[in-house]
Design a protein around this motif. Structure first.
Motif, PDB file in Angstrom:
ATOM      1  N   ASP A 365      24.739  82.776  -5.515  1.00 15.29           N
ATOM      2  CA  ASP A 365      23.648  83.740  -5.662  1.00 15.29           C
ATOM      3  C   ASP A 365      23.697  84.427  -7.035  1.00 15.29           C
ATOM      4  O   ASP A 365      23.657  85.653  -7.154  1.00 15.29           O
ATOM      5  CB  ASP A 365      23.721  84.785  -4.542  1.00 15.29           C
ATOM      6  CG  ASP A 365      22.407  85.557  -4.414  1.00 15.29           C
ATOM      7  OD1 ASP A 365      21.358  85.030  -4.843  1.00 15.29           O
ATOM      8  OD2 ASP A 365      22.443  86.700  -3.909  1.00 15.29           O
ATOM      9  N   VAL A 366      23.787  83.607  -8.074  1.00 13.90           N
ATOM     10  CA  VAL A 366      23.935  84.118  -9.433  1.00 13.90           C
ATOM     11  C   VAL A 366      22.567  84.485 -10.005  1.00 13.90           C
ATOM     12  O   VAL A 366      21.597  83.728  -9.874  1.00 13.90           O
ATOM     13  CB  VAL A 366      24.623  83.076 -10.334  1.00 13.90           C
ATOM     14  CG1 VAL A 366      24.512  83.474 -11.805  1.00 13.90           C
ATOM     15  CG2 VAL A 366      26.080  82.924  -9.935  1.00 13.90           C
ATOM     16  N   GLU A 367      22.523  85.650 -10.601  1.00 18.44           N
ATOM     17  CA  GLU A 367      21.353  86.048 -11.387  1.00 18.44           C
ATOM     18  C   GLU A 367      21.841  86.373 -12.784  1.00 18.44           C
ATOM     19  O   GLU A 367      22.885  87.030 -12.946  1.00 18.44           O
ATOM     20  CB  GLU A 367      20.663  87.255 -10.765  1.00 18.44           C
ATOM     21  CG  GLU A 367      19.403  87.679 -11.531  1.00 18.44           C
ATOM     22  CD  GLU A 367      18.668  88.835 -10.861  1.00 18.44           C
ATOM     23  OE1 GLU A 367      18.291  89.784 -11.570  1.00 18.44           O
ATOM     24  OE2 GLU A 367      18.497  88.778  -9.624  1.00 18.44           O
ATOM     25  N   HIS A 379      18.597  84.217  -8.932  1.00 14.74           N
ATOM     26  CA  HIS A 379      19.205  83.857  -7.635  1.00 14.74           C
ATOM     27  C   HIS A 379      19.519  82.361  -7.580  1.00 14.74           C
ATOM     28  O   HIS A 379      18.903  81.595  -6.834  1.00 14.74           O
ATOM     29  CB  HIS A 379      18.284  84.260  -6.488  1.00 14.74           C
ATOM     30  CG  HIS A 379      17.967  85.724  -6.494  1.00 14.74           C
ATOM     31  ND1 HIS A 379      18.918  86.691  -6.225  1.00 14.74           N
ATOM     32  CD2 HIS A 379      16.809  86.385  -6.762  1.00 14.74           C
ATOM     33  CE1 HIS A 379      18.363  87.879  -6.316  1.00 14.74           C
ATOM     34  NE2 HIS A 379      17.084  87.728  -6.657  1.00 14.74           N
ATOM     35  N   ASP A 412      28.919  86.782 -18.537  1.00 15.45           N
ATOM     36  CA  ASP A 412      29.114  87.037 -17.110  1.00 15.45           C
ATOM     37  C   ASP A 412      27.759  87.151 -16.439  1.00 15.45           C
ATOM     38  O   ASP A 412      26.799  87.646 -17.045  1.00 15.45           O
ATOM     39  CB  ASP A 412      29.897  88.335 -16.891  1.00 15.45           C
ATOM     40  CG  ASP A 412      31.397  88.145 -17.079  1.00 15.45           C
ATOM     41  OD1 ASP A 412      31.879  87.004 -16.916  1.00 15.45           O
ATOM     42  OD2 ASP A 412      32.092  89.137 -17.395  1.00 15.45           O
ATOM     43  N   SER A 414      24.698  88.587 -14.292  1.00 14.47           N
ATOM     44  CA  SER A 414      24.230  89.949 -14.024  1.00 14.47           C
ATOM     45  C   SER A 414      24.469  90.313 -12.566  1.00 14.47           C
ATOM     46  O   SER A 414      24.684  91.479 -12.227  1.00 14.47           O
ATOM     47  CB  SER A 414      22.734  90.064 -14.345  1.00 14.47           C
ATOM     48  OG  SER A 414      22.464  89.574 -15.636  1.00 14.47           O
ATOM     49  N   ASP A 415      24.441  89.305 -11.696  1.00 13.79           N
ATOM     50  CA  ASP A 415      24.681  89.507 -10.266  1.00 13.79           C
ATOM     51  C   ASP A 415      25.250  88.204  -9.712  1.00 13.79           C
ATOM     52  O   ASP A 415      25.074  87.133 -10.291  1.00 13.79           O
ATOM     53  CB  ASP A 415      23.393  89.886  -9.546  1.00 13.79           C
ATOM     54  CG  ASP A 415      23.650  90.467  -8.157  1.00 13.79           C
ATOM     55  OD1 ASP A 415      24.821  90.804  -7.878  1.00 13.79           O
ATOM     56  OD2 ASP A 415      22.698  90.573  -7.369  1.00 13.79           O
ATOM     57  N   GLY A 416      25.939  88.281  -8.576  1.00 17.24           N
ATOM     58  CA  GLY A 416      26.550  87.100  -8.000  1.00 17.24           C
ATOM     59  C   GLY A 416      27.846  86.768  -8.710  1.00 17.24           C
ATOM     60  O   GLY A 416      28.389  87.570  -9.481  1.00 17.24           O
ATOM     61  N   ARG A 417      28.352  85.540  -8.480  1.00 18.04           N
ATOM     62  CA  ARG A 417      29.612  85.170  -9.111  1.00 18.04           C
ATOM     63  C   ARG A 417      29.683  83.667  -9.345  1.00 18.04           C
ATOM     64  O   ARG A 417      29.058  82.881  -8.628  1.00 18.04           O
ATOM     65  CB  ARG A 417      30.798  85.637  -8.272  1.00 18.04           C
ATOM     66  CG  ARG A 417      30.916  84.978  -6.915  1.00 18.04           C
ATOM     67  CD  ARG A 417      32.070  85.561  -6.116  1.00 18.04           C
ATOM     68  NE  ARG A 417      32.458  84.669  -5.016  1.00 18.04           N
ATOM     69  CZ  ARG A 417      33.690  84.428  -4.637  1.00 18.04           C
ATOM     70  NH1 ARG A 417      34.698  85.028  -5.261  1.00 18.04           N
ATOM     71  NH2 ARG A 417      33.963  83.616  -3.643  1.00 18.04           N
ATOM     72  N   ASP A 424      36.967  83.815  -8.804  1.00 17.37           N
ATOM     73  CA  ASP A 424      35.908  84.338  -9.662  1.00 17.37           C
ATOM     74  C   ASP A 424      36.371  84.267 -11.121  1.00 17.37           C
ATOM     75  O   ASP A 424      37.489  84.696 -11.448  1.00 17.37           O
ATOM     76  CB  ASP A 424      35.596  85.796  -9.277  1.00 17.37           C
ATOM     77  CG  ASP A 424      34.296  86.297  -9.910  1.00 17.37           C
ATOM     78  OD1 ASP A 424      34.028  85.954 -11.082  1.00 17.37           O
ATOM     79  OD2 ASP A 424      33.563  87.041  -9.237  1.00 17.37           O
TER      80      ASP A 424
END
Length: 601
Positions: A365-367, A379, A412, A414-417, A424
């Motif tokens: 769920d990377v943003e 996302h 990195d 902005s959100d998620g991993r 991570d």
């Protein structure tokens, strides 16, 4: 209310609070640089105090010789005059010795500060994340290490000496003048009023001009560096005439601002001379009347005139110091600003070790957005099993290179991993991360040194046989052997002795020798000709068999070796499957492949 400040090469309006923060930041940096030199600083202060006191004592000794020595000599008593002569000679010798010692001590301090500062700037900028270097032009970085540090060097080498000695000399001179003749001291105090007004006028105007001079100077450096760095594009697009006009405009701005600085000194220095000569004339006139009235000794009058004249001597040096100070203060602001930058990709506080990586990469769920308005990956989910080779294709701006940068942890999310073997990347030990993941880019940068040194960049302890084996694996051995000194050939600045394709092959050998668990090829075959690309593809089929690989390529011939193809559009995966499966379909990749095949025909 705001004040004009300079950050980088542009002018900004700073609030008072921001200006105070910048000054405190610069002072903290200066304090940290001087802190290790405290014993030497203390000794330097003692030396300069004693040497200045010796210089200031001169007119008082002359007055003693005239007022006491000459009458005693008429009575055949030579001791007072001899004592005055000996004391004057002794203070001159001691003062000269101490000044020489002071210059050596201050030079030691300034060189220690500059070495420390140069190291800090280099090490810190090297530690900063890719985001900083992509937004901060190379010309500005070079300016920090060259012209800005040179400004600080000039201040430390000569400006501080002028300031310390000048202020001490003026202060002690004024005290001695009051002691010798309070009336002359009062005349000097009156002269300080126009002197302060003139100096304040000079200070306000010079501050603006010196800052503007620093801005234009930095623009000169940036323009020159960018032109020379991009000289191929300049010549290819015949930009010489435009560059000539642009550079001439910057040079003329630099000339104009320096002409205004010279004009400023052309007003300040004559005004300083006028105030000084008027004060000396007043001291001499009022003193002469009192000598006639026998209320003042002639030796004391001579001392008062000498002290008054000497009081104004350092003023011109102090004005020059202000010039150096303004340049150095502006430079220190810029350097402290760079040193205040924090990496946008910080090292983990409690790093997790991963001694042997398998190569399983996962996006949860990377943003990712470079700016709030510029979202690249909205996302995003992706699972890359260990040992799988995937190819990323898609139009320019689809997010392929951003995906590669996230896997390499140049940025990195902005959100998620993003995880490697379930860890991570933000928690992974940097050494393990760099050992496990290697990216080969289109740039194929080579450093000055031998071909062997460049191949062994990721593994400096590699043996010569291992270096040769890596070169053979990617098809680089034959052309390296044909170089004048083989593997010991100096590639020259940025690889100038080898072609673009050869540089790319060397960068392949470098990556393969590092033996990463995850290998990313970002347009890495774009500089290769067809025969070289085929050699590399043959090597890739063997070398990528036991490692995870991410291949970003516009050449679809490179995609053929992949186990899996991902077609990206606007930060999303629109197709996912084996190359043969997608080619046989009717989707985006099938159309791309058909267009590529037709282009070959």
């Amino acid at each position: 209310m705001s004040v004009v400040g300079v950050q980088g090469e542009e002018r900004h309006e700073y609030t008072k609070a921001e200006s105070r923060h910048i000054r405190r930041r610069s002072l903290r940096l200066l304090g940290s640089l001087l802190s290790p030199m405290r014993p030497t600083l203390a000794l330097t202060i003692v030396v300069v105090l004693i040497s200045t006191a010796g210089q200031v004592a001169g007119p008082a000794i002359i007055a003693y010789g005239i007022d006491r020595g000459l009458p005693a000599l008429l009575e055949q008593d030579w001791f007072p005059l001899a004592f005055a002569g000996g004391a004057y000679l002794l203070t001159g010798l001691v003062g000269g010795f101490l000044i020489a010692w002071y210059i050596r001590l201050s030079a030691r301090i300034s060189q220690a500060v500059l070495i420390d500062l140069r190291k800090r700037v280099f090490l810190h900028t090297q530690k900063l994340s890719l985001e900083f270097h992509e937004s901060y032009t190379s010309g500005r970085i070079i300016s920090r290490q060259t012209s800005d540090l040179d400004s600080i060097r000039e201040l430390l080498d000569s400006g501080v000496n002028a300031l310390v000695q000048g202020l001490l000399y003026m202060g002690m001179t004024a005290v001695m003048l009051v002691v010798m003749d309070p009336v002359s001291g009062l005349i000097l105090a009156v002269a300080l009023v126009p002197l302060f007004m003139l100096t304040r006028w000079f200070q306000v105007r010079s501050q603006v001009l010196f800052r503007r001079s620093r801005v234009v100077s930095a623009k000169l450096i940036v323009h020159f560096v960018e032109t020379m760095t991009g000289i191929r594009a300049v010549k290819a697009f015949r930009k010489e005439r435009r560059n000539e006009r642009d550079f001439a405009g910057v040079v003329e701005d630099y000339r104009d601002v320096n002409a205004k600085v010279v004009g400023l000194f052309g007003t300040y220095e004559p005004g300083l001379m006028l105030i000084g000569n008027t004060t000396i004339a007043a001291v001499l006139l009022f003193g002469a009347f009192r000598v006639v009235d026998e209320s003042l000794a002639i030796g004391a009058l001579l001392a008062a005139v000498l002290y008054t004249r000497r009081f104004f001597d350092p003023m011109e040096d102090l004005a020059m110091f202000y010039n150096s100070y303004q340049s150095a203060a502006s430079a220190l602001e810029k350097i402290s600003g760079v040193l205040e930058e924090e990496p946008s990709v910080p090292d983990p506080v409690k790093p997790v070790d991963l001694w042997k990586a398998e190569g399983h990469v996962r996006f949860d769920d990377v943003e990712f957005a470079y700016t709030p308005e510029r979202v690249i990956l909205p996302h995003f989910d992706l699972d890359i099993p260990a040992g799988q080779t995937i190819a990323l294709v898609g139009s320019t701006g689809a997010g392929k290179s951003t995906l590669a940068k996230l896997i390499s942890r140049f940025y990195d999310p902005s959100d998620g991993r993003v995880t490697l073997d379930g860890v991570d990347l933000r928690d992974l030990h940097p050494k393990d991360l760099r050992r496990a993941i290697v990216m080969v880019t289109q740039e194929a940068y080579l450093f000055s040194g031998t071909v062997a040194d460049n191949i062994a960049l990721g593994r400096p302890d590699a043996s010569f046989d291992e270096i040769v084996a890596a070169a053979k694996a990617v098809g680089a051995h034959a052309f390296i052997e044909s170089l004048p000194n083989g593997y010991d050939t100096d590639v020259n600045k940025r690889g100038g002795r080898v072609s673009a394709g050869q540089r790319q092959l060397i960068s392949f050998a470098r990556a393969f020798l590092a033996n990463p668990a995850v290998l990313i090829l970002d347009e890495a075959t774009s500089s290769l000709d067809i025969p070289s690309e085929r050699l590399v593809q043959e090597a890739l089929q063997t070398l990528l068999a036991d490692r995870t690989a991410v291949i970003i390529a516009h050449r679809l011939s490179t995609v053929a070796i992949a186990d899996r193809v991902l077609v990206m559009e606007h930060g999303r995966i629109v197709e996912d499957g084996a190359p043969a499966e997608l080619i046989g379909g009717t989707g985006r990749f099938a159309k791309l492949h058909a267009a590529w095949r037709d282009s070959l025909v």
